[in-house]
Motif scaffolding. Structure first.
Motif, mmCIF file in Angstrom:
data_model
loop_
_atom_site.group_PDB
_atom_site.id
_atom_site.type_symbol
_atom_site.label_atom_id
_atom_site.label_comp_id
_atom_site.label_asym_id
_atom_site.label_seq_id
_atom_site.Cartn_x
_atom_site.Cartn_y
_atom_site.Cartn_z
ATOM 1 N N THR A 49 -36.702 67.458 -43.417
ATOM 2 C CA THR A 49 -35.552 66.657 -43.802
ATOM 3 C C THR A 49 -34.816 66.182 -42.557
ATOM 4 O O THR A 49 -34.497 66.966 -41.672
ATOM 5 C CB THR A 49 -34.594 67.474 -44.695
ATOM 6 O OG1 THR A 49 -35.310 67.928 -45.835
ATOM 7 C CG2 THR A 49 -33.409 66.651 -45.136
ATOM 8 N N GLY A 51 -31.544 64.570 -40.744
ATOM 9 C CA GLY A 51 -30.102 64.433 -40.893
ATOM 10 C C GLY A 51 -29.691 62.983 -40.715
ATOM 11 O O GLY A 51 -30.500 62.107 -40.406
ATOM 12 N N TYR A 52 -28.430 62.717 -40.901
ATOM 13 C CA TYR A 52 -27.893 61.359 -40.810
ATOM 14 C C TYR A 52 -28.175 60.729 -39.444
ATOM 15 O O TYR A 52 -28.679 59.608 -39.360
ATOM 16 C CB TYR A 52 -26.388 61.393 -41.095
ATOM 17 C CG TYR A 52 -25.735 60.039 -41.054
ATOM 18 C CD1 TYR A 52 -25.906 59.132 -42.095
ATOM 19 C CD2 TYR A 52 -24.947 59.663 -39.977
ATOM 20 C CE1 TYR A 52 -25.315 57.881 -42.057
ATOM 21 C CE2 TYR A 52 -24.347 58.415 -39.928
ATOM 22 C CZ TYR A 52 -24.530 57.528 -40.979
ATOM 23 O OH TYR A 52 -23.953 56.298 -40.931
ATOM 24 N N GLU A 53 -27.878 61.458 -38.377
ATOM 25 C CA GLU A 53 -28.078 60.934 -37.023
ATOM 26 C C GLU A 53 -29.560 60.684 -36.740
ATOM 27 O O GLU A 53 -29.923 59.669 -36.137
ATOM 28 C CB GLU A 53 -27.492 61.892 -35.978
ATOM 29 C CG GLU A 53 -25.988 62.058 -36.064
ATOM 30 C CD GLU A 53 -25.233 60.769 -35.773
ATOM 31 O OE1 GLU A 53 -25.697 59.982 -34.926
ATOM 32 O OE2 GLU A 53 -24.184 60.545 -36.405
ATOM 33 N N ASP A 54 -30.430 61.603 -37.184
ATOM 34 C CA ASP A 54 -31.869 61.430 -36.993
ATOM 35 C C ASP A 54 -32.376 60.202 -37.738
ATOM 36 O O ASP A 54 -33.214 59.457 -37.240
ATOM 37 C CB ASP A 54 -32.635 62.666 -37.469
ATOM 38 C CG ASP A 54 -32.349 63.887 -36.624
ATOM 39 O OD1 ASP A 54 -32.015 63.735 -35.436
ATOM 40 O OD2 ASP A 54 -32.463 65.012 -37.159
ATOM 41 N N THR A 55 -31.877 59.992 -38.953
ATOM 42 C CA THR A 55 -32.284 58.838 -39.751
ATOM 43 C C THR A 55 -31.878 57.542 -39.068
ATOM 44 O O THR A 55 -32.665 56.592 -38.984
ATOM 45 C CB THR A 55 -31.669 58.910 -41.169
ATOM 46 O OG1 THR A 55 -32.082 60.127 -41.789
ATOM 47 C CG2 THR A 55 -32.110 57.734 -42.020
ATOM 48 N N LEU A 56 -30.636 57.477 -38.563
ATOM 49 C CA LEU A 56 -30.185 56.275 -37.862
ATOM 50 C C LEU A 56 -31.028 55.996 -36.620
ATOM 51 O O LEU A 56 -31.407 54.849 -36.369
ATOM 52 C CB LEU A 56 -28.711 56.406 -37.466
ATOM 53 C CG LEU A 56 -27.705 56.310 -38.607
ATOM 54 C CD1 LEU A 56 -26.288 56.485 -38.065
ATOM 55 C CD2 LEU A 56 -27.829 54.984 -39.338
#
Length: 79
Positions: A49, A51-56
């Motif tokens: 999964t 996280g938000y920062e990784d996705t961006l």
């Protein structure tokens, strides 16, 4: 238990039922342990999964390389 039988000689399964166990050599140096299928799947899902920062960061990297395929789109058909 299949002690003394090489892995290649064991019957091959085509499905893994709930409650199955795997042998896992722990990456933290604590040795080899048995792990239930459910625990293994849960841990893999947690580790995969983003996280938000990784996705961006992932999406930004895709945008940066999106137009650099080596061929340009020429809608007029003229080169």
């Amino acid at each position: 238990m299949n002690q003394g039988i090489p892995i290649q000689q064991l019957t091959e399964a085509s499905a893994i039922p709930a409650g199955s166990m795997f042998l896992v050599r722990m990456g933290d140096g604590t040795g080899t342990k048995r792990v239930k299928k459910e625990v293994l799947l849960e841990q893999m899902e947690t580790d995969m999964t983003m996280g938000y920062e990784d996705t961006l960061a992932f999406l930004d990297a895709e945008e940066d390389t999106g137009g650099e395929s080596g061929t340009e789109n020429n809608e007029s058909g003229v080169e």
